[in-house]
Design an enzyme around this catalytic site. Sequence first.
Site, PDB file in Angstrom:
ATOM      1  N   GLY A  75       0.710  -1.123  -0.072  1.00 29.36           N
ATOM      2  CA  GLY A  75      -0.040   0.009  -0.105  1.00 29.36           C
ATOM      3  C   GLY A  75       0.907   1.088   0.152  1.00 29.36           C
ATOM      4  N   ARG A  76       0.242   2.445  -0.545  1.00 31.20           N
ATOM      5  CA  ARG A  76       1.059   3.752  -0.364  1.00 31.20           C
ATOM      6  C   ARG A  76       0.267   4.781  -0.050  1.00 31.20           C
ATOM      7  NH1 ARG A  76       4.145   3.291  -5.325  1.00 31.20           N
ATOM      8  NH2 ARG A  76       5.783   2.870  -3.959  1.00 31.20           N
ATOM      9  N   GLY A  77       0.795   5.642   0.713  1.00 32.21           N
ATOM     10  CA  GLY A  77      -0.260   6.974   1.098  1.00 32.21           C
ATOM     11  C   GLY A  77       0.639   7.971   0.677  1.00 32.21           C
ATOM     12  N   GLU A  81       4.381   4.333   2.805  1.00 36.21           N
ATOM     13  CA  GLU A  81       4.183   2.977   2.214  1.00 36.21           C
ATOM     14  C   GLU A  81       3.769   2.022   3.514  1.00 36.21           C
ATOM     15  OE1 GLU A  81       6.737   3.129  -1.797  1.00 36.21           O
ATOM     16  OE2 GLU A  81       7.680   1.805  -0.135  1.00 36.21           O
ATOM     17  N   ASP A 190     -12.976   9.703   7.128  1.00 36.32           N
ATOM     18  CA  ASP A 190     -12.589   9.504   5.705  1.00 36.32           C
ATOM     19  C   ASP A 190     -12.801   8.036   5.623  1.00 36.32           C
ATOM     20  OD1 ASP A 190      -9.489   9.133   3.691  1.00 36.32           O
ATOM     21  OD2 ASP A 190     -11.686   9.521   3.076  1.00 36.32           O
TER      22      ASP A 190
HETATM   23  C1  LIG Z   1      -3.048  16.437   5.352  1.00 40.34           C
HETATM   24  N1  LIG Z   1      -2.664  15.783   6.772  1.00 40.34           N
HETATM   25  C2  LIG Z   1      -3.537  16.446   7.710  1.00 40.34           C
HETATM   26  C3  LIG Z   1      -2.654  14.281   6.750  1.00 40.34           C
HETATM   27  C4  LIG Z   1      -3.974  13.660   6.908  1.00 40.34           C
HETATM   28  C5  LIG Z   1      -4.104  12.029   7.063  1.00 40.34           C
HETATM   29  C6  LIG Z   1      -2.728  11.613   6.411  1.00 40.34           C
HETATM   30  N2  LIG Z   1      -2.703  10.295   6.422  1.00 40.34           N
HETATM   31  C7  LIG Z   1      -1.645   9.920   5.626  1.00 40.34           C
HETATM   32  N3  LIG Z   1      -1.418   8.383   5.529  1.00 40.34           N
HETATM   33  C8  LIG Z   1      -0.185   8.112   4.772  1.00 40.34           C
HETATM   34  O1  LIG Z   1       0.779   8.693   4.438  1.00 40.34           O
HETATM   35  C9  LIG Z   1      -0.049   6.584   4.322  1.00 40.34           C
HETATM   36  C10 LIG Z   1       0.972   5.830   4.120  1.00 40.34           C
HETATM   37  C11 LIG Z   1       0.870   4.560   4.040  1.00 40.34           C
HETATM   38  C12 LIG Z   1      -0.201   3.873   3.743  1.00 40.34           C
HETATM   39  C13 LIG Z   1      -1.474   4.786   4.079  1.00 40.34           C
HETATM   40  C14 LIG Z   1      -2.904   3.921   3.903  1.00 40.34           C
HETATM   41  C15 LIG Z   1      -3.575   3.940   2.516  1.00 40.34           C
HETATM   42  C16 LIG Z   1      -3.169   2.921   1.651  1.00 40.34           C
HETATM   43  C17 LIG Z   1      -2.846   1.775   2.489  1.00 40.34           C
HETATM   44  N4  LIG Z   1      -2.868   2.478   3.889  1.00 40.34           N
HETATM   45  C18 LIG Z   1      -3.020   1.711   5.067  1.00 40.34           C
HETATM   46  O2  LIG Z   1      -2.972   2.189   6.149  1.00 40.34           O
HETATM   47  N5  LIG Z   1      -2.817   0.367   4.724  1.00 40.34           N
HETATM   48  C19 LIG Z   1      -2.992  -0.551   5.946  1.00 40.34           C
HETATM   49  C20 LIG Z   1      -3.129  -0.269   7.207  1.00 40.34           C
HETATM   50  C21 LIG Z   1      -2.969  -1.096   8.332  1.00 40.34           C
HETATM   51  C22 LIG Z   1      -2.949  -2.611   7.847  1.00 40.34           C
HETATM   52  C23 LIG Z   1      -2.823  -2.629   6.582  1.00 40.34           C
HETATM   53  C24 LIG Z   1      -2.774  -4.334   6.206  1.00 40.34           C
HETATM   54  N6  LIG Z   1      -2.723  -5.426   5.808  1.00 40.34           N
HETATM   55  C25 LIG Z   1      -2.700  -1.917   5.554  1.00 40.34           C
HETATM   56  C26 LIG Z   1      -1.536   5.775   4.312  1.00 40.34           C
HETATM   57  S1  LIG Z   1      -0.553  11.030   5.263  1.00 40.34           S
HETATM   58  C27 LIG Z   1      -1.837  12.319   5.777  1.00 40.34           C
HETATM   59  C28 LIG Z   1      -1.614  13.704   5.938  1.00 40.34           C
END
Ligand SMILES: CN(C)[C@H]1CCc2nc(NC(=O)c3cccc([C@H]4CCCN4C(=O)Nc4cccc(C#N)c4)c3)sc2C1
EC number: 2.7.11.1
Length: 412
Positions: A75-77, A81, A190
């Site tokens: 996964g990537r955000g 990642e 979200d």
């Molecule tokens: C703007 N500001 C205020 C903030 C608002 C909220 C925010 N969230 C972020 N988030 C991220 O940067 C990020 C990084 C990697 C993966 C993921 C998710 C999106 C894709 C998959 N993912 C995730 O969490 N997957 C996950 C989680 C738990 C278990 C398993 C499994 N198996 C997989 C998110 S950056 C950011 C800025």
Amino acid sequence: MEQDELLHQLVDPKSPINIESLLDTITALVNDCKIPVLMRMKSVDNFISRYERIVESVAALRMKATDFRQLKVIGRGAFGEVHLVRHTRTNTVYAMKMLNKDDMIKRADSAFFWEERDIMAHANSEWIVRLQYAFQDPRHLYMVMEYMPGGDLVNLMTSYEVSEKWTRFYTAEIVEALAALHNMGYIHRDVKPDNMLISRSGHIKLADFGTCVKMNSNGVVRCSTAVGTPDYISPEVLRNQGKDSEFGKEVDWWSVGVFIYEMLVGETPFYAEALVSTYANIMNHQTSLRFPDEPLISTQAKDIIKKFLSAAPERLGKNNVDEIRNHKFFKNDEWTFETLKDATPPIVPSLKSDDDTTHFEEIETRDRDNASDFQLPKTFNGNQLPFIGFTYSNEYSPVKKLLNGASSNGVQ
Ligand SMILES: CN(C)[C@H]1CCc2nc(NC(=O)c3cccc([C@H]4CCCN4C(=O)Nc4cccc(C#N)c4)c3)sc2C1
């Protein structure tokens, strides 16, 4: 006695001055001061020469990224990642989320992860992905979470035509997950199929709590930044763009309405080519909400969708969760909300091994040239300060072992 109170603070996982936080502090201070220009000052130079070695040896004993073997990017955000990893010592597979500290500092966005960490660490709910460990190094934050091998509901919706029976089950599980999160005092903001993950047994858990926010004492949040993904965002959050205003947990119930519609119809109710048109459709949802003739949707499904996709004051779930649980859409002869977690899910993922990732889309590895984008700061910026106290472990805590050891051989 005061010493006892202080001792409890040192070992309490929720205390900001527990041992993990104190070790974070000394490590952060050394990393933020170990800058040539700063070390010209005697006081800094003496401090670094006293603590640099100690901090290095502490870091070698604490949890670190090399304790885990990277298996695959799943996964990537925005700031990092998620990797499937195997913990070398215990041979256990986990999902490890890595967030890049440089990116967060550069975009002055280095506080959103606290809610995610606290919710996953302390929820203790079968509907919320668990945090096993959280740790950090000068470049990244790491969250070691339970692996959800069934993938997310987006993947499920693209692989199967989802029946009302399936929709009823998954919606009920999301209702329970949001009820648990709201009971902890948080709003998700979200809620979307990307954040609904399928466990090895086929049950759903909520994940990705970066957009969560704590409600105040009268259950509302004052916040102007519109957070969330356009298709699932509620009108009241959209309307208050920029203005400082209040909204409550019912914004999450709106998103559930969008989710039910999407599972049954195959697309989101307010989708439009242009983003502004999507917003317009959401703002006048009374007229823009349409049901296609195909596929056929039951009256009770249409009814619950309309009751979720309505103005905040009369939205289903506004008063309490039971008004949702009692809706006739959930009436069925297989499970009740009490027996849901023991019911047999529609799909039990077929897995060949504990590190099977077939239910995750291929993610191209981003070849970021790390060396280039990391430059030492010129002076003391306190870049490590926002991350002090992030480190967490729910069982292997050196102090607890020490104290248990002491108490087991009679030392108090
Ligand atoms: C703007 N500001 C205020 C903030 C608002 C909220 C925010 N969230 C972020 N988030 C991220 O940067 C990020 C990084 C990697 C993966 C993921 C998710 C999106 C894709 C998959 N993912 C995730 O969490 N997957 C996950 C989680 C738990 C278990 C398993 C499994 N198996 C997989 C998110 S950056 C950011 C800025």
